[in-house]
Design a protein around this motif. Structure first.
Motif, mmCIF file in Angstrom:
data_model
loop_
_atom_site.group_PDB
_atom_site.id
_atom_site.type_symbol
_atom_site.label_atom_id
_atom_site.label_comp_id
_atom_site.label_asym_id
_atom_site.label_seq_id
_atom_site.Cartn_x
_atom_site.Cartn_y
_atom_site.Cartn_z
ATOM 1 N N TRP A 16 72.178 29.518 71.498
ATOM 2 C CA TRP A 16 70.925 29.306 72.250
ATOM 3 C C TRP A 16 70.163 30.628 72.366
ATOM 4 O O TRP A 16 68.966 30.697 72.085
ATOM 5 C CB TRP A 16 71.283 28.733 73.626
ATOM 6 C CG TRP A 16 70.188 28.818 74.655
ATOM 7 C CD1 TRP A 16 69.148 27.937 74.814
ATOM 8 C CD2 TRP A 16 70.036 29.828 75.660
ATOM 9 N NE1 TRP A 16 68.360 28.341 75.861
ATOM 10 C CE2 TRP A 16 68.884 29.498 76.396
ATOM 11 C CE3 TRP A 16 70.764 30.956 76.012
ATOM 12 C CZ2 TRP A 16 68.430 30.279 77.467
ATOM 13 C CZ3 TRP A 16 70.324 31.736 77.074
ATOM 14 C CH2 TRP A 16 69.164 31.397 77.788
ATOM 15 N N ALA A 17 70.876 31.709 72.766
ATOM 16 C CA ALA A 17 70.210 33.012 72.959
ATOM 17 C C ALA A 17 69.610 33.493 71.641
ATOM 18 O O ALA A 17 68.492 34.034 71.620
ATOM 19 C CB ALA A 17 71.199 34.032 73.510
ATOM 20 N N GLU A 18 70.345 33.296 70.567
ATOM 21 C CA GLU A 18 69.842 33.783 69.268
ATOM 22 C C GLU A 18 68.569 33.050 68.836
ATOM 23 O O GLU A 18 67.754 33.596 68.100
ATOM 24 C CB GLU A 18 70.939 33.675 68.203
ATOM 25 C CG GLU A 18 71.872 34.869 68.298
ATOM 26 C CD GLU A 18 73.114 34.781 67.432
ATOM 27 O OE1 GLU A 18 73.515 33.645 67.061
ATOM 28 O OE2 GLU A 18 73.691 35.844 67.147
ATOM 29 N N GLU A 19 68.413 31.823 69.315
ATOM 30 C CA GLU A 19 67.212 31.054 68.943
ATOM 31 C C GLU A 19 65.994 31.374 69.806
ATOM 32 O O GLU A 19 64.888 30.912 69.523
ATOM 33 C CB GLU A 19 67.503 29.549 69.049
ATOM 34 C CG GLU A 19 68.338 29.032 67.895
ATOM 35 C CD GLU A 19 68.894 27.638 68.195
ATOM 36 O OE1 GLU A 19 68.430 26.997 69.166
ATOM 37 O OE2 GLU A 19 69.798 27.214 67.456
ATOM 38 N N ARG A 20 66.195 32.119 70.889
ATOM 39 C CA ARG A 20 65.065 32.438 71.772
ATOM 40 C C ARG A 20 64.508 33.819 71.418
ATOM 41 O O ARG A 20 65.285 34.758 71.197
ATOM 42 C CB ARG A 20 65.521 32.458 73.247
ATOM 43 C CG ARG A 20 66.104 31.129 73.740
ATOM 44 C CD ARG A 20 65.023 30.056 73.860
ATOM 45 N NE ARG A 20 65.537 28.718 74.137
ATOM 46 C CZ ARG A 20 66.094 27.897 73.231
ATOM 47 N NH1 ARG A 20 66.241 28.280 71.983
ATOM 48 N NH2 ARG A 20 66.496 26.694 73.573
ATOM 49 N N ASP A 21 63.156 33.956 71.431
ATOM 50 C CA ASP A 21 62.533 35.262 71.169
ATOM 51 C C ASP A 21 62.866 36.254 72.265
ATOM 52 O O ASP A 21 62.886 37.457 72.048
ATOM 53 C CB ASP A 21 60.996 35.146 71.166
ATOM 54 C CG ASP A 21 60.514 34.291 70.029
ATOM 55 O OD1 ASP A 21 61.284 34.129 69.056
ATOM 56 O OD2 ASP A 21 59.375 33.770 70.127
ATOM 57 N N THR B 192 68.904 37.739 73.749
ATOM 58 C CA THR B 192 69.825 38.200 72.690
ATOM 59 C C THR B 192 71.213 38.351 73.293
ATOM 60 O O THR B 192 71.334 38.890 74.401
ATOM 61 C CB THR B 192 69.478 39.655 72.217
ATOM 62 O OG1 THR B 192 68.106 39.907 72.437
ATOM 63 C CG2 THR B 192 69.904 39.900 70.801
ATOM 64 N N PRO B 193 72.238 37.952 72.582
ATOM 65 C CA PRO B 193 73.585 38.260 73.096
ATOM 66 C C PRO B 193 73.740 39.776 73.219
ATOM 67 O O PRO B 193 73.359 40.520 72.312
ATOM 68 C CB PRO B 193 74.517 37.694 72.013
ATOM 69 C CG PRO B 193 73.702 36.647 71.314
ATOM 70 C CD PRO B 193 72.291 37.163 71.340
ATOM 71 N N PHE B 194 74.251 40.235 74.366
ATOM 72 C CA PHE B 194 74.405 41.676 74.609
ATOM 73 C C PHE B 194 75.419 42.284 73.640
ATOM 74 O O PHE B 194 75.242 43.391 73.149
ATOM 75 C CB PHE B 194 74.836 41.886 76.067
ATOM 76 C CG PHE B 194 75.330 43.269 76.392
ATOM 77 C CD1 PHE B 194 74.563 44.399 76.082
ATOM 78 C CD2 PHE B 194 76.563 43.460 77.031
ATOM 79 C CE1 PHE B 194 75.015 45.679 76.400
ATOM 80 C CE2 PHE B 194 77.013 44.734 77.342
ATOM 81 C CZ PHE B 194 76.242 45.840 77.021
ATOM 82 N N VAL B 195 76.489 41.570 73.375
ATOM 83 C CA VAL B 195 77.553 42.098 72.512
ATOM 84 C C VAL B 195 77.155 41.855 71.055
ATOM 85 O O VAL B 195 77.033 40.706 70.617
ATOM 86 C CB VAL B 195 78.901 41.419 72.845
ATOM 87 C CG1 VAL B 195 80.011 41.932 71.945
ATOM 88 C CG2 VAL B 195 79.249 41.653 74.323
ATOM 89 N N ALA B 196 76.955 42.944 70.327
ATOM 90 C CA ALA B 196 76.403 42.808 68.970
ATOM 91 C C ALA B 196 77.401 42.177 67.991
ATOM 92 O O ALA B 196 77.023 41.345 67.171
ATOM 93 C CB ALA B 196 75.971 44.185 68.463
ATOM 94 N N ALA C 165 83.501 39.997 68.968
ATOM 95 C CA ALA C 165 83.871 40.606 70.262
ATOM 96 C C ALA C 165 83.250 39.861 71.433
ATOM 97 O O ALA C 165 83.542 40.160 72.593
ATOM 98 C CB ALA C 165 83.445 42.078 70.282
ATOM 99 N N ARG C 166 82.384 38.879 71.139
ATOM 100 C CA ARG C 166 81.721 38.135 72.225
ATOM 101 C C ARG C 166 82.719 37.229 72.922
ATOM 102 O O ARG C 166 83.362 36.389 72.305
ATOM 103 C CB ARG C 166 80.582 37.274 71.651
ATOM 104 C CG ARG C 166 79.388 38.101 71.260
ATOM 105 C CD ARG C 166 78.289 37.237 70.634
ATOM 106 N NE ARG C 166 77.334 38.134 69.968
ATOM 107 C CZ ARG C 166 76.510 37.779 68.995
ATOM 108 N NH1 ARG C 166 76.505 36.517 68.556
ATOM 109 N NH2 ARG C 166 75.708 38.653 68.463
ATOM 110 N N SER C 167 82.786 37.402 74.234
ATOM 111 C CA SER C 167 83.773 36.673 75.015
ATOM 112 C C SER C 167 83.533 35.164 74.994
ATOM 113 O O SER C 167 82.400 34.701 75.035
ATOM 114 C CB SER C 167 83.723 37.169 76.452
ATOM 115 O OG SER C 167 84.504 36.345 77.270
#
Ligand SMILES: *Cc1c(COP(=O)(O)O)cnc(C)c1O
Length: 371
Positions: A285-290, A293-297, A301-303
């Motif tokens: 969802w976050a990646e699809e929003r302008d 962005t997910p904080f963890v690149a 490693a994203r929880s």
């Protein structure tokens, strides 16, 4: 600006998305109410409460598929007290610490201040990242890992580093939602108010035979240890399904309810798969929003249990969480000390996929209003 009302059909069934304490199910609270007279207010030295403690220990042993020679230890004081117990009773001289954020840093600081230990070796990485797992230095007899760094939303794979050090894992927020193989740790400790949807105050530690040996060896030395932090006492009481001082019986009741519910639903693998589905939804969802962005690149490693989502300058996370809160959707504020324009979303086993989906729909609604 008037606070917008989020339409009912967008709202989650349960609005609690905190990262500890976090959502307690109605069924768990009901289990407490159901035992108001036969367990609450009765002696923890008698069979009914001891049997309940035994159910908690057996449930955890089952959930984590512990080898027969591992033990489930139980103590008061939560994970924070366990850090002190470890400094007194697990680290012989020097430990190495993976420091990924606030929680792992607190343990390292406590150890650094302990006059009977040598200065710890730190593996420090920028927040939002995780270190590579290298061999433990020869002069370190213990290594501290963190399964899930709750302040940043970074998870670590639990693997026994080369070098033979005792592996101590802070699993306070990771336990129950992240995969783990017991052969890779010596001590896997956690409080119960995160993945096990209970209340705070207790700490459980899954301990290998090497950990028990270490506890006994240090216990037999002349190191002074305050009784409350004395791990040999924790071991002997846990074997008797008791604690050194009085535990919160209601917390144990809720945790027994939760662990047995998780076992019925397919055990740890099923819980991890469920958390993964929620995490995939949130990060996708976050990646699809302008504006998000997910904080963890690093996607690996994203929880799966604590999602951290950075917001663009055009949207203030404080405004979003204030509006969510006034609509009953609470506790997705970012970790204060991290100081980022961020949402932090609990996705622990008791939180449903449908509610995480509803959460993102609510954020969309609020952001549309704010932009
Ligand atoms: C919450 C948390 C702690 C502290 O737990 P308490 O029960 O409050 O002592 C420690 N480590 C991690 C990773 C946590 O998430």
């Amino acid at each position: 600006m008037a606070t917008p009302t989020i339409p009912d059909d967008l709202l989650p069934e349960d609005g609690r998305f905190g990262c500890g304490p976090t959502k307690v199910t109605q069924a768990a609270a009901q289990a407490v109410a159901d035992h108001w007279q036969d367990l609450l207010g009765t002696s923890h030295r008698q069979a009914p409460v001891k049997d309940l403690v035994g159910r908690l220990q057996d449930g955890m042993a089952d959930l984590f598929q512990l080898p027969d020679d591992y033990e489930v230890l139980l103590a008061n004081g939560g994970a924070t007290a366990f850090w002190d117990m470890a400094a007194f009773g697990l680290i012989e001289q020097r430990s190495q610490h993976h420091v990924l954020g606030e929680f792992s840093s607190k343990f390292a600081k406590g150890v650094a201040a302990a006059p009977w230990l040598e200065d710890p070796v730190l593996v420090d990485v920028p927040v939002g990242t995780r270190p590579l797992l290298g061999p433990t230095p020869d002069d370190c007899d213990a290594v501290a890992l963190v399964h899930n760094e709750t302040s940043t939303g970074v998870m670590q794979d639990i693997q026994r580093p080369d070098g033979g050090a005792l592996v101590m894992v802070d699993a306070t927020s990771g336990a129950g939602g992240l995969p783990v193989d017991p052969s890779q740790f010596d001590v896997y400790y956690f409080s119960l108010q995160k993945g096990f949807a209970s209340d705070g105050g207790l700490v459980l530690a899954l301990a290998s035979p090497a950990a028990i040996d270490r506890i006994e060896r240090i216990g037999a030395s002349d190191r002074y240890v305050p009784p409350f932090y004395d791990l040999p006492t924790v071991v002997s009481n846990s074997r008797k399904r008791q604690t050194y001082n009085t535990p919160a019986v209601a917390t144990i009741l809720m945790a027994v309810h939760q662990v047995e519910t998780m076992l019925e639903a397919g055990g740890l693998d099923a819980a991890v798969a469920d958390c993964r589905a929620k995490a995939d939804h949130l990060y996708g969802w976050a990646e699809e929003r302008d504006w998000a962005t997910p904080f963890v690149a690093d996607p690996d490693a994203r929880s799966l249990v604590v999602g951290t989502i950075d917001l663009d300058e055009s949207v203030q996370a404080d405004d979003v969480t204030a509006i969510l809160r006034s609509n009953g959707v609470v506790d997705s504020e970012s970790y204060r000390k991290l100081g980022r324009n961020q949402l932090r979303v609990g996705m622990f086993p008791a939180i449903t996929l449908a509610d995480v989906q509803a959460y993102t729909a609510c954020v969309d609604h609020v952001v549309e209003h704010l932009l």
